[in-house]
Write a protein that holds these residues in place. Structure first.
Motif, PDB file in Angstrom:
ATOM      1  N   SER A  29       0.848  -1.322   0.213  1.00 26.41           N
ATOM      2  CA  SER A  29       0.352   0.109  -0.369  1.00 26.41           C
ATOM      3  C   SER A  29       0.893   1.026   0.420  1.00 26.41           C
ATOM      4  O   SER A  29      -0.120   2.360  -0.278  1.00 26.41           O
ATOM      5  N   GLY A  79      -7.515   3.654  -3.383  1.00 23.55           N
ATOM      6  CA  GLY A  79      -7.078   3.265  -1.777  1.00 23.55           C
ATOM      7  C   GLY A  79      -6.912   4.596  -1.621  1.00 23.55           C
ATOM      8  O   GLY A  79      -7.185   6.152  -1.706  1.00 23.55           O
ATOM      9  N   PRO A  80      -7.320   4.653   0.184  1.00 18.58           N
ATOM     10  CA  PRO A  80      -6.799   5.796   1.022  1.00 18.58           C
ATOM     11  C   PRO A  80      -5.812   6.761   0.204  1.00 18.58           C
ATOM     12  O   PRO A  80      -4.572   6.270   0.417  1.00 18.58           O
ATOM     13  N   ARG A  81      -5.944   7.332   0.711  1.00 13.28           N
ATOM     14  CA  ARG A  81      -4.203   8.797   0.654  1.00 13.28           C
ATOM     15  C   ARG A  81      -3.731   9.424   1.536  1.00 13.28           C
ATOM     16  O   ARG A  81      -4.730  10.430   1.336  1.00 13.28           O
ATOM     17  N   PRO A  82      -2.915   9.261   2.428  1.00 14.73           N
ATOM     18  CA  PRO A  82      -2.900   9.700   3.589  1.00 14.73           C
ATOM     19  C   PRO A  82      -1.608  11.293   3.717  1.00 14.73           C
ATOM     20  O   PRO A  82      -1.661  11.875   4.261  1.00 14.73           O
TER      21      PRO A  82
END
Length: 345
Positions: free
Chosen positions: A67, A123-126
């Motif tokens: 990821s 997906g999530p993107r910090p």
């Protein structure tokens, strides 16, 4: 180093060793080539066991790496290692083993090629994905072109497989070429828009040249295949673009050296062994092999001569990094086996 923190790109060790073995065989050094082939096979077995154990015992760490945009594409070294080793084994007549390796490499490529990009896009993107773009992204290109090389190496002249192998090789070469253009655009955008720190210019940036080299190598292999519709249709394009990419890869070498000098001399980043160093050795070996193959296929003796001379530079770099790895692993083992000293009051 523990299995839990195994570097995703450690299979570059197998890639580097395998391609140096192939280059030595090409210049008429069968004994040295056989020694490196044996080392490559042994390292492949050890790393496969370590990766398998990591998948079973530490799946969370593996998923975290898959990821992370700065690490995920390093997993494509598994694909390239399978196919580089397969093409080298074919040269010694081990077709059955090479076929199994090529199938495994293609299966892993299919999984990674769709899992990683989809995860990064959806997906999530910090933090912005662009910050994670680095040299490891070019290993996606390397893995793709390695399938083209394996398909060409496993060709069986005089059979129907010739046409299938040629089509697979041409299609994978084409995908790899387009991926190179995409990744190169993303990397240049990252370097120009975001601040470049010394810790950012890691050894995998050498894969920018390694990706051009393996693309050239694959093109040279394909145009030397027996005549098939796919080869006849794409041959002139492959020959022309192969020469263009060889020239561009050659132009990249001084720039990559300049990056290294800026990082280690001007910014004083300590040079020490890390598994990412194999990402320098592999491009050097692949540049040698690509030059020899292109020189033969395109009848360019000067280019072939450069590859022959470059082989010794690649093998020398392999020896230095391999020795550094042995020293680092020995020190790590000694630290683990030494009993803890108990302080006295």
């Amino acid at each position: 180093m523990s299995v839990a923190s195994l570097y995703p790109g450690y299979f570059a060790l197998v890639m580097a060793t395998g391609i140096c073995s192939a280059a030595l065989r090409e210049i008429g050094q069968p004994t040295a080539s056989a020694v490196l082939l044996a080392i490559a096979v042994a390292c492949f077995v050890v790393l496969t066991i370590a990766l398998g154990w990591r998948l079973v015992r530490y799946p969370r760490q593996v998923l975290d790496d898959l990821s992370a945009p700065e690490k995920a594409f390093a997993f494509f070294t598994v694909v390239a290692a399978c196919n580089v080793l397969a093409s080298r084994l074919v040269a010694d007549g081990h077709r059955a083993t090479a076929t199994v390796l090529a199938i495994v490499g293609a299966a892993v490529w299919l999984v990674l090629s769709y899992t990683i990009p989809v995860r990064l896009i959806l997906g999530p993107r910090p933090r912005p994905i662009l910050e994670g773009v680095n040299g490891t992204w070019f290993i996606w290109v390397v893995g793709t072109q390695s399938i083209a090389i394996a398909a060409a190496a496993l060709d069986s002249p005089g059979t129907r497989y010739t046409y299938t192998a040629a089509l697979i090789a041409v299609l994978m070469w084409s995908v790899g070429f387009v991926l190179y253009l995409i990744v190169a655009t993303l990397l240049l955008t990252r370097l120009l828009l975001l601040k470049v720190r010394p810790q950012d210019l890691t050894p995998p940036y050498w894969v920018t040249m390694g990706a051009t080299a393996i693309t050239v190598f694959a093109a040279a292999q394909i145009i030397q295949m027996p005549e098939a519709p796919a080869v006849l249709a794409a041959g002139p394009v492959l020959a022309g673009l192969g020469l263009v990419l060889w020239a561009f890869g050659t132009w990249l070498i001084p720039m990559l050296i300049a990056f290294g000098l800026w990082r280690h001399v001007l910014r004083r980043v300590e040079l020490e062994y890390g598994p990412a160093l194999w990402s320098i050795v592999f491009p050097l070996g692949m540049y040698a092999m690509a030059s020899m193959q292109l020189g033969t296929a395109a009848r360019l003796p000067i280019v072939a001569g450069i590859g022959q001379d470059w082989t010794w530079l690649a093998v020398g770099a392999w020896g230095v990094v391999f020795a550094a790895m042995c020293v680092a692993l020995t020190r790590s083992l000694l630290r683990r086996t030494q009993p803890e000293t108990v302080g006295t009051p």
